[in-house]
Scaffold this active site. Structure first.
Site, mmCIF file in Angstrom:
data_model
loop_
_atom_site.group_PDB
_atom_site.id
_atom_site.type_symbol
_atom_site.label_atom_id
_atom_site.label_comp_id
_atom_site.label_asym_id
_atom_site.label_seq_id
_atom_site.Cartn_x
_atom_site.Cartn_y
_atom_site.Cartn_z
ATOM 1 N N TYR A 1 0.821 -1.220 0.000
ATOM 2 C CA TYR A 1 0.000 0.000 0.000
ATOM 3 C C TYR A 1 0.856 1.271 0.000
ATOM 4 O O TYR A 1 0.341 2.364 -0.163
ATOM 5 C CB TYR A 1 -0.954 0.020 1.202
ATOM 6 C CG TYR A 1 -2.004 -1.075 1.159
ATOM 7 C CD1 TYR A 1 -2.381 -1.674 -0.039
ATOM 8 C CD2 TYR A 1 -2.617 -1.524 2.316
ATOM 9 C CE1 TYR A 1 -3.328 -2.682 -0.080
ATOM 10 C CE2 TYR A 1 -3.574 -2.524 2.287
ATOM 11 C CZ TYR A 1 -3.917 -3.099 1.087
ATOM 12 O OH TYR A 1 -4.858 -4.099 1.046
ATOM 13 N N LYS B 1 3.610 -15.477 1.360
ATOM 14 C CA LYS B 1 3.592 -16.413 0.238
ATOM 15 C C LYS B 1 5.039 -16.590 -0.258
ATOM 16 O O LYS B 1 5.420 -16.115 -1.328
ATOM 17 C CB LYS B 1 2.640 -15.923 -0.864
ATOM 18 C CG LYS B 1 1.199 -16.355 -0.551
ATOM 19 C CD LYS B 1 0.223 -16.155 -1.648
ATOM 20 C CE LYS B 1 0.400 -17.083 -2.828
ATOM 21 N NZ LYS B 1 -0.066 -18.476 -2.587
ATOM 22 N N ASP C 1 -2.725 -18.127 1.334
ATOM 23 C CA ASP C 1 -3.944 -18.729 0.790
ATOM 24 C C ASP C 1 -4.421 -19.871 1.679
ATOM 25 O O ASP C 1 -5.621 -20.004 1.968
ATOM 26 C CB ASP C 1 -3.740 -19.190 -0.669
ATOM 27 C CG ASP C 1 -2.440 -19.952 -0.876
ATOM 28 O OD1 ASP C 1 -1.570 -19.921 0.022
ATOM 29 O OD2 ASP C 1 -2.288 -20.595 -1.932
ATOM 30 N N ASP D 1 -4.901 -7.210 5.760
ATOM 31 C CA ASP D 1 -6.147 -6.520 5.437
ATOM 32 C C ASP D 1 -7.239 -7.550 5.153
ATOM 33 O O ASP D 1 -8.342 -7.497 5.706
ATOM 34 C CB ASP D 1 -5.889 -5.649 4.188
ATOM 35 C CG ASP D 1 -6.989 -4.634 3.953
ATOM 36 O OD1 ASP D 1 -7.931 -4.593 4.755
ATOM 37 O OD2 ASP D 1 -6.898 -3.893 2.952
ATOM 38 N N ASP E 1 -10.318 -9.038 7.999
ATOM 39 C CA ASP E 1 -11.745 -8.890 7.691
ATOM 40 C C ASP E 1 -12.438 -10.247 7.703
ATOM 41 O O ASP E 1 -13.559 -10.385 8.200
ATOM 42 C CB ASP E 1 -11.938 -8.243 6.309
ATOM 43 C CG ASP E 1 -12.044 -6.729 6.418
ATOM 44 O OD1 ASP E 1 -11.627 -6.195 7.468
ATOM 45 O OD2 ASP E 1 -12.542 -6.085 5.473
#
Ligand code: NAD
Length: 370
Positions: free
Chosen positions: A143, A194, A227, A251, A255
């Site tokens: 970001y 990852k 994942d 993020d 959530d």
């Protein structure tokens, strides 16, 4: 007499002052019944600060936040401020606080209260008793890192790109927070990246492995691909204690984890910074996940539990008052179990109450517990 616990309260806009006002009743209760006093200061932020001073955060309030042991934040924003220039918008006040205090560690607990077990979309046995913490790196990664942009290619097509970039010190400092937090919980850290397909992931894993070896021998540690972690959160979330991950994966995973538990009115969060070299205090801001809810502001409909749980996190992580945090969390648990509900979590057969009556009940429960 001044205490050594300095708490800056920034109620903000909309339902912020309503829910913060209710939490201050619990602060008062701690003083009266547990002899625990706080040096309380109150300041303006967001639209309220703009109305009074023409800016969503004054330098004085920022200085107060930096010198406090913890900041308890309400919420900011509202339709009244929609047309303000970008830099003066209420939300800029919160972003400036996060940036200036360098709050790089975002903590989002996902906790399921027994009485709320039916509000989740997952099966009861999967989420019953759930209490996990997602720790998201908040100031680095994709970001923020350069280069990023949208460019036109010679053939007229466009390319959009971002960079996921982490340095060793950035990974180490969030890793240390994870180790620290897990010691106050069940002593397990899962580091998520990852490393199978991303260079930043390879470095993340390498640095975390070294850190765990050097500084985390007393806790259980593991590494997991992001994942798989998403899948495991839905399949068997109770296997986790603290999950530490980067800005982007954090993020999404926070959530996902939050929604295991139900309503927005029940979700607390904390953002922590570095330990100040002089005072040895960790910069900290505690806030509910929800916003200023203009649709219900002033109607006594707001659920104060997210704000109260945020305060309880401050007792746990800034003031080292685990027992008092437990008292509060247990009081909330009991009130929910007795069927008391604000409108956002109302279910058939339960008792509908207003913001202040919800807190009356929590205070009664606290009285019963001491
Ligand atoms: P919101 O979180 O304010 O509200 C979303 C929905 O959830 C609304 O229906 C609201 O009534 C409900 N809700 C939220 N908190 C609740 C509570 N404690 N009890 C009961 N119901 C609750 O999000 P939004 O509507 O997208 O944004 C409203 C304003 O808040 C905007 O100005 C936005 O920029 C701002 N905002 C601020 C923050 C913050 O201060 N950290 C976070 C998100 C949004």
């Amino acid at each position: 007499m001044a205490s050594n616990r300095k708490l800056l309260v920034l109620p903000g806009d909309g339902i912020g002052p309503e829910v913060v006002g209710q939490v201050l009743r619990v602060v008062e209760w701690l003083g009266a019944k547990r002899s625990l006093s706080f040096d309380l200061e109150e300041g303006l932020v967001g639209g309220a600060a703009y109305d009074a001073h023409g800016t969503p955060l004054t330098d004085e309030t920022l200085a107060d936040a930096i010198s406090a042991d913890a900041v308890l934040f309400g919420s900011v924003g509202g339709p009244k401020y929609d047309d303000l220039p970008f830099e003066l918008k209420p939300e800029r006040g919160l972003l400036r606080l996060r940036k200036e205090m360098d709050l790089f560690a975002n903590l989002r607990p996902a906790m399921v209260f027994d009485a709320m077990v039916d509000s989740s979309t997952l099966k009861k046995e999967v989420i019953e008793g759930l209490d996990i913490l997602i720790l998201r790196e908040l100031t680095g990664g994709i970001y923020f890192a350069e280069p990023r942009g949208i460019e036109e290619l010679p053939n007229g097509d466009k390319k959009g790109y971002d960079t996921n970039l982490y340095t060793t010190p950035e990974i180490e400092r969030i890793g240390r927070v994870a180790i620290d937090l897990s010691r106050k919980r069940r002593g397990k850290v899962t580091s998520v990246e990852k490393a199978n397909v991303m260079m930043s992931g390879i470095l993340w894993r390498e640095v975390m492995e070294n850190l765990f070896k050097l500084e985390g021998q007393d806790i259980e540690t593991e590494h997991m691909y992001a994942d798989n972690c998403g899948m495991q959160l839905v399949r068997n979330p109770k296997q986790f204690d603290v999950i530490v991950t980067d800005n982007l994966f954090g993020d999404m995973l926070s959530d996902c984890a939050a929604m295991l538990t139900g309503s927005l009115g029940m979700l607390p969060s904390a953002s922590l910074g570095a330990v100040d070299e002089v005072t040895k205090k960790r910069f900290a801001l505690y806030e509910p996940v929800h916003g200023s809810a203009p649709d219900i502001a002033g109607k006594k409909m707001a659920n104060p539990i997210a704000e109260l749980l945020s305060f309880s996190m401050s007792l746990r992580y800034s003031f080292d008052m685990q027992d008092d945090a437990d008292l509060i969390d247990n009081a909330i648990q009991s009130v929910l179990a007795s069927g008391i509900r604000t409108p956002d979590i109302m279910q058939t057969g339960m008792t509908l109450v207003s913001t202040d009556v919800m807190m009356d009940n929590i205070l009664k429960e606290l009285d019963r517990s001491v």
